[in-house]
Design a protein around this motif. Structure first.
Motif, PDB file in Angstrom:
ATOM      1  N   LYS A  15      50.385  17.309  40.723  1.00 15.18           N
ATOM      2  CA  LYS A  15      49.860  16.649  39.519  1.00 15.18           C
ATOM      3  C   LYS A  15      50.970  16.171  38.592  1.00 15.18           C
ATOM      4  O   LYS A  15      52.094  16.666  38.647  1.00 15.18           O
ATOM      5  CB  LYS A  15      48.986  17.636  38.755  1.00 15.18           C
ATOM      6  N   SER A  71      48.736   7.691  29.858  1.00 16.94           N
ATOM      7  CA  SER A  71      48.515   6.445  30.593  1.00 16.94           C
ATOM      8  C   SER A  71      49.824   5.706  30.853  1.00 16.94           C
ATOM      9  O   SER A  71      50.022   4.578  30.403  1.00 16.94           O
ATOM     10  CB  SER A  71      47.573   5.522  29.807  1.00 16.94           C
ATOM     11  N   VAL A  81      48.885   6.787  34.960  1.00 17.11           N
ATOM     12  CA  VAL A  81      48.524   8.203  35.083  1.00 17.11           C
ATOM     13  C   VAL A  81      48.783   8.927  33.767  1.00 17.11           C
ATOM     14  O   VAL A  81      49.556   8.461  32.932  1.00 17.11           O
ATOM     15  CB  VAL A  81      49.342   8.890  36.204  1.00 17.11           C
ATOM     16  N   ASP A 108      46.847  14.367  36.130  1.00 15.55           N
ATOM     17  CA  ASP A 108      46.334  13.506  37.197  1.00 15.55           C
ATOM     18  C   ASP A 108      46.990  13.878  38.529  1.00 15.55           C
ATOM     19  O   ASP A 108      48.184  14.184  38.590  1.00 15.55           O
ATOM     20  CB  ASP A 108      46.645  12.024  36.905  1.00 15.55           C
TER      21      ASP A 108
END
Ligand code: CAO
Length: 593
Positions: free
Chosen positions: A7, A16, A67, A71
């Motif tokens: 992750k 983001s 991401v 994530d």
């Protein structure tokens, strides 16, 4: 075995962020710590490594994805013996920590409010550059200080490199100006908010912290795009400013920002043909321990990071390491040594690399590895082919009498344990030519300015062995008689074929002979063995009608192919040399004297 999720770790106030590079593919086997992707926000570049060793079964992101923390990047099927039987969330908290440990190099600024305030004003103001919010880092070590007091820095230029046991991170300057004070040194430990340096801002053009980051980032993007084709204007500017400075500072500048433009420019420079960039081993490049800006720098220069020796902390590759590597490569090319170490299929000295073709698309194939000797001789002939301006002079020798003499003495010689072949006579004739034409028995000095003339006459003979071509040397040929030469020839060629020849037996040649007379053919163009300047190729003799002034008579004619280094021997001399050898072979009396 269940796959483990890798992750995006806690990496500070990133959200983001864009995936600008995917460093692995599905099916790849990765090691723990191996970077998988590179993320880039408007403020930082960060590599996210794998928290597990194993095989990538699925990639959840691609270039251009965005991401956030948590994530899933990829699924990794852990290696059998790592003891993790549950694949779900193997190390929950720890795993996040471990994820954060990536080579999280970034060239980001992460301006705090304080910094924003500092940045806000115009020229002449002192700006505190602080350690940004970089996630769950605390008391991390400064492993590299990239600037010195008095240096002029640009906004975004990395000032220090931090490394925890989990990550490597570059901290850039939040302002352009002059470093008036450095608050850290190598070995210091720092945490979020600690002041790294005071920068006397140069005024104008500064952003006002976080809010204008995007704008300034955008400016930089375009700036870096415009500098992309030439590598780095900043580097040039910096070099002007201070010749002796560490090159890393200027080069790394906006490293995090211009990855993509540079990659594109690299492709453009290669004519848009990605195969031309394939001399870099992407897998090893991906695994190399280096920060994003160093990676980018290596990309700009086309340096294969996988081959660069890291001199930094824990073997980390620094800008200087990349520089030394590139300089070494250039030196090799300039001195002509590069070709010898180039990939066998090309790629050195400006020669385009041979594309990797999948021949199985055309039919069944089988791949066999070259024998060791062939690999070595392949490198040598490639180097000599590139290094030496070759010309081949063809001639013939009338060896009718020589062959009569040889046939008349062959059996007697055999009884004495000597195999008398034409090659013994050729060696004797070549030795005479080396004495007669001193330049033929010379080598160019490395600078190409002088000739080393040798007073000894050693001649190498090409021997075809099951493992490939070997070139054993017969010493002092000028001092030996035909029988002794024939005996030596038999000895070295038998030992070469039996794999008993030693390295020393193949050293010190002044000249070479390659005889294909026992095989066939009428002419060929042998390759000179540097540092020798000539090689005599001999083909199969044949009976030919020769006009003697009143009639044609049958004569045994031997074809000669003399290749020479045109830097040392010119065409007229080459023709005289072959004429001389021809004469010696045609008139045994002069040869044996
Ligand atoms: N024309 C016609 N016949 C020839 C000849 C020539 N130029 N040179 C040799 N021969 C004959 C020999 O006389 C011998 O026949 P006889 O037994 O009837 O006398 C026969 O060919 C075989 O000779 P040989 O090859 O055993 O011995 P050699 O001394 O001529 O050569 C060696 C020795 C080691 C050079 C050779 O065995 C060899 O390996 N040649 C290949 C070299 C090579 O691969 N060169 C290319 C390298 S790339 O540049």
């Amino acid at each position: 075995m269940a796959a483990q999720e890798i992750k995006v770790p806690d990496i500070g106030d990133f959200d983001s962020v864009e995936v600008i590079e995917v460093l692995v593919s599905e099916g790849d086997t990765v090691e723990q710590e191996q970077p998988l992707i590179t993320l880039e926000s408007d403020k930082a570049t960060l590599e996210v490594p794998s928290t597990a060793a194993g095989k990538i079964t699925e990639l959840k992101v691609k270039e251009g994805s965005t991401v956030s923390e948590g994530d899933v990047i990829a699924l990794v099927e852990a290696a059998e013996d790592d003891g993790d039987s549950d694949g779900d969330e193997p190390e929950s908290d720890d795993s996040d920590d471990a994820q954060a440990e990536q080579k999280a190099d970034e060239s980001d600024e992460q301006p705090s409010d304080d910094q924003a305030e500092g940045d806000a004003s115009g020229g002449g103001e002192t700006v505190e550059v602080k350690v940004p919010d970089i996630g769950d880092f605390d008391s991390v070590e400064v492993i590299e200080v990239l600037v010195a007091e008095g240096d002029t820095v640009e906004k975004e230029q990395p000032l220090i490199t931090l490394e925890s046991d989990k990550a490597t991170l570059e901290v850039p300057s939040s302002a352009a100006g002059t470093i008036s004070e450095l608050k850290v040194k190598e070995g210091s430990t720092v945490s979020e908010g600690d002041v790294i340096a005071l920068v006397q801002s140069s005024g104008g053009g500064q952003s006002s912290g976080g809010r204008s980051q995007k704008k300034s980032g955008g400016d930089q993007q375009s700036a870096s795009q415009s500098q992309a084709p030439s590598g780095s204007d900043k580097a040039a500017k910096k070099d002007d400013d201070k010749d002796s400075e560490e090159p890393s500072k200027s080069r790394s500048g906006t490293a995090s920002k211009d990855d993509k433009p540079l990659d594109r420019s690299a492709q453009a420079a290669s004519g848009g043909d990605p195969s031309k960039l394939k001399s870099v081993d992407e897998e090893r490049f991906g695994k190399a321990h280096a920060s994003p800006s160093v990676r980018k720098y290596a990309r700009e220069l086309g340096a294969d990071l996988g081959k660069v020796q890291g001199s930094g902390h824990k073997g980390r590759i620094t800008f200087e390491d990349v520089q030394s590597y590139v300089k070494g490569a250039l030196d090799q090319v300039q001195s002509g040594k590069g070709a010898g170490t180039a990939a066998p299929a090309g790629g050195g000295g400006g020669v385009p690399a041979q594309p990797d073709i999948d021949f199985s698309q055309f039919g069944e194939v089988e791949i066999t590895e070259l024998p060791r000797i062939r690999k070595i001789s392949a490198k040598a002939v490639h180097k000599n082919w590139l290094l030496i301006p070759h010309v081949t002079q063809f001639d013939t020798a009338d060896i009718t009498e020589m062959e009569q003499f040889r046939q008349a003495n062959k059996e007697k010689a055999k009884a004495d344990g000597v195999k008398l072949t034409p090659l013994a006579f050729l060696l004797k004739a070549a030795a005479a030519a080396l004495k007669q034409f001193p330049d033929l028995n010379s080598s160019l000095t490395a600078d190409g300015e002088s000739l080393v003339h040798k007073k000894y006459v050693n001649i190498a003979v090409a021997v075809d062995t099951p493992g490939g071509l070997l070139m054993p040397v017969i010493k002092d040929v000028d001092k030996k008689g035909i029988y002794e030469i024939a005996r030596d020839l038999d000895d070295v060629s038998s030992r070469a074929r039996d794999g008993k020849i030693k390295g020393d037996d193949m050293k010190g040649a002044c000249f070479s002979i390659s005889s294909l007379g026992g095989v066939g053919g009428t002419a060929f163009t042998p390759i000179v063995n540097s540092p020798e300047v000539g090689i005599l190729g001999v083909s199969k003799h044949s009976w030919q009608p020769v006009w003697n002034g009143s009639e044609f008579e049958p004569r045994l004619i031997l074809p000669l192919s003399f290749s020479y280094d045109h830097r040392v021997i010119d065409g007229a001399k080459a023709a005289r040399i072959t004429g001389f050898i021809s004469e010696k072979l045609s008139d045994l009396r002069t040869l044996l004297l």
